[in-house]
Design a protein around this motif. Sequence first.
Motif, mmCIF file in Angstrom:
data_model
loop_
_atom_site.group_PDB
_atom_site.id
_atom_site.type_symbol
_atom_site.label_atom_id
_atom_site.label_comp_id
_atom_site.label_asym_id
_atom_site.label_seq_id
_atom_site.Cartn_x
_atom_site.Cartn_y
_atom_site.Cartn_z
ATOM 1 N N ALA A 84 24.871 -11.834 65.980
ATOM 2 C CA ALA A 84 25.517 -10.265 66.044
ATOM 3 C C ALA A 84 24.546 -9.567 65.024
ATOM 4 O O ALA A 84 24.205 -8.328 65.317
ATOM 5 N N ALA A 85 24.536 -10.183 63.889
ATOM 6 C CA ALA A 85 23.654 -9.577 62.621
ATOM 7 C C ALA A 85 22.260 -9.227 63.293
ATOM 8 O O ALA A 85 21.817 -8.321 62.753
ATOM 9 N N ILE A 86 21.612 -10.069 64.071
ATOM 10 C CA ILE A 86 20.246 -10.079 64.300
ATOM 11 C C ILE A 86 20.194 -9.170 65.209
ATOM 12 O O ILE A 86 19.111 -8.227 65.615
ATOM 13 N N ALA A 163 15.883 -18.870 59.216
ATOM 14 C CA ALA A 163 15.473 -18.998 57.831
ATOM 15 C C ALA A 163 14.788 -17.465 57.438
ATOM 16 O O ALA A 163 15.087 -17.064 56.121
ATOM 17 N N GLY A 164 14.206 -17.057 58.387
ATOM 18 C CA GLY A 164 13.467 -15.692 57.985
ATOM 19 C C GLY A 164 14.585 -14.417 57.683
ATOM 20 O O GLY A 164 14.201 -13.799 56.687
ATOM 21 N N PHE A 165 15.475 -14.543 58.447
ATOM 22 C CA PHE A 165 16.739 -13.518 58.407
ATOM 23 C C PHE A 165 17.386 -13.555 57.339
ATOM 24 O O PHE A 165 17.680 -12.892 56.503
ATOM 25 N N VAL A 348 29.816 -8.057 49.914
ATOM 26 C CA VAL A 348 30.577 -9.294 50.511
ATOM 27 C C VAL A 348 29.988 -9.604 51.835
ATOM 28 O O VAL A 348 29.830 -10.674 52.517
ATOM 29 N N ILE A 349 29.770 -8.275 52.845
ATOM 30 C CA ILE A 349 29.488 -8.547 54.150
ATOM 31 C C ILE A 349 27.886 -9.349 54.143
ATOM 32 O O ILE A 349 27.850 -10.373 55.044
ATOM 33 N N VAL A 353 27.063 -12.745 55.982
ATOM 34 C CA VAL A 353 26.169 -12.789 57.171
ATOM 35 C C VAL A 353 25.102 -13.968 56.597
ATOM 36 O O VAL A 353 24.556 -14.642 57.325
ATOM 37 N N PHE A 354 24.657 -13.941 55.151
ATOM 38 C CA PHE A 354 23.571 -14.820 54.877
ATOM 39 C C PHE A 354 24.306 -16.295 54.951
ATOM 40 O O PHE A 354 23.337 -17.139 55.124
ATOM 41 N N ALA A 355 25.591 -16.375 54.477
ATOM 42 C CA ALA A 355 25.924 -17.871 54.716
ATOM 43 C C ALA A 355 26.083 -18.397 56.048
ATOM 44 O O ALA A 355 25.716 -19.460 56.528
ATOM 45 N N ALA A 356 26.267 -17.313 57.006
ATOM 46 C CA ALA A 356 26.369 -17.673 58.478
ATOM 47 C C ALA A 356 24.852 -18.140 58.842
ATOM 48 O O ALA A 356 24.668 -19.121 59.667
ATOM 49 N N LEU A 357 23.945 -17.382 58.711
ATOM 50 C CA LEU A 357 22.606 -17.552 58.730
ATOM 51 C C LEU A 357 22.213 -19.352 58.448
ATOM 52 O O LEU A 357 21.477 -19.971 58.962
ATOM 53 N N TRP A 358 22.332 -19.266 57.051
ATOM 54 C CA TRP A 358 22.104 -20.608 56.281
ATOM 55 C C TRP A 358 22.839 -21.725 57.140
ATOM 56 O O TRP A 358 22.217 -22.754 57.649
#
Length: 544
Positions: A84-86, A163-165, A348-349, A353-358
């Motif tokens: 969703a973030a991407i 990794a890029g995002f 926080v958001i 999102v960063f944690a979800a991507l990782w």
Amino acid sequence: MFNVLGGVLLFAAVCGTGLFLAIAAQRHAGKNGQRRSSAASYLQYIQDKQALNALGYAQQLRRSWSGFGTFSASFTSMSILAGAAIYFGPVFSLTGAWGFSVALPLAALFAFVVAAANAELASATPTAGGCYHWARARGGRSWSWGTAWLRGLSDMGLLILFAGFAAQILHGSLAGYLGFAEGRISFLLCAALLLFTQALVAWQGRLWIRGFMKLGLWLQVGIVTAIAGGLFLVIGPRLQPAEYLFTFDPGGTGQVGFAHMLVSLLFMFKLFAGSDAAAYTMEEARQPQLHVPWSIYLAPVYGFVFGYVLMTLLVLTTSSTGGPLHDNFFIAMLSGRWGVWNDWAGTVISAGVFAALWGSGLSVLNASSRLWFAFSRDRRSAAGRWFAWIPRQRQTPERLILLLTVTALAILAALVAVHPWHDANGTIWLWPLTGLTLVSTGIAFAIPLGLHLFGGRRRREHVQVWHPGRLSLPLRWTAFVWMLLVALASALYISAAAALIAVLVLLCAVLAAQLPRLRRRHPLPKQPATREELLRIEQQYRHI
């Protein structure tokens, strides 16, 4: 009013289809007497090991994954929140609210069908090779090599994309806090940090990887719930009317056509890519022929429900933007909405999102390493044995994990050298990497489905515990045709260059499997291997 009623009926029909297929599979599992066993863990391990030994493979990986663990592998690899973030900004630019109220349910419907067909194939082949071994069971060396390389190419595209995002978020945050100028070198350093921390966790073996995947699942569920609930409470009185969900308003351009609708549908289907990640835990799962297929099927079902609630609420809080949107619109919009309420909300958001991507990248890395482990193990060359080596302590293919990490970083560095990952126009590499993933996945899934439909030669398979009964043949045909259409449409409307790369990889893999020199160096292993050979290998490892 009629648009709203139609949208509600569409959502109900998709959810009903998911439930109907689950009931059909559960009935067949009950008829086969394969409900969850109350046997002791050792007896269950013996049953699982014998099923693997019957296919000619020794138990080298440690069996410890529960049903929830395999589900977390698929759900985390799929990552509705990261997707969703991407894709929220690009899809909203293409078709406006329609992309989430109609395209998402339609994409989910086909994702359920593909997941059901894959779950059935996985149930009959309890090995870590996933679609590689599904193709090998019916198509021999050539088609299985092509399937493995295409699925590996898709995983590489996903790994680079995540990794890029994630590096983009980390890079921007560090530049803001530390005050340095953003550049390509600093971006690649952030990407290297992310990729090698994922490799470090994957190296530690089962306890770390299972823990992080379960944590990633609950983190995504918590963040999606918090975002949806927060938006409803904070902006509830100012939400758009329900009719807005079914309007075409592509970023204020006023232009929408078949191509826009098709690309939005493909982007929404991309949210469910990776749902087969549980298949690569087959040799590490308990009761794999039951738990893994259910994980493959249920991950997109639950993912759709969470994703639909999240994205429809997001749509109802926004409106025409007067121009095209980029891939960072999701975070920017949420930060703006929540920033009115709390200054820390944006941070926080972004962190969530960063944690979800990782976490999604970690799950893809783990699944891909098991795919290549199964592929290398079937080779009888020195290189194959070296890559397939499993250390006694960690019992994970750490050499392949390192190779995949270095390869992903090298490709990402090459892409950034050609053009920066992110600029004023968004991420230029989003469309090629998405096209590469969709084309490669489409063909890699279509190959084993086609071989089973058209009667490829049968190798040793197990009884299919997970089976939708009479729906099996229609589901396979639908999944086969849909995946071919996904590959074709992605090549025509998303990235022709990425499609060309995927086709070249397929041709090279199939031709390489036929070369006489490779055929002598890489003969198919004897199936099954002798009992003495299997015991000799298994005595080196701890299994429970």
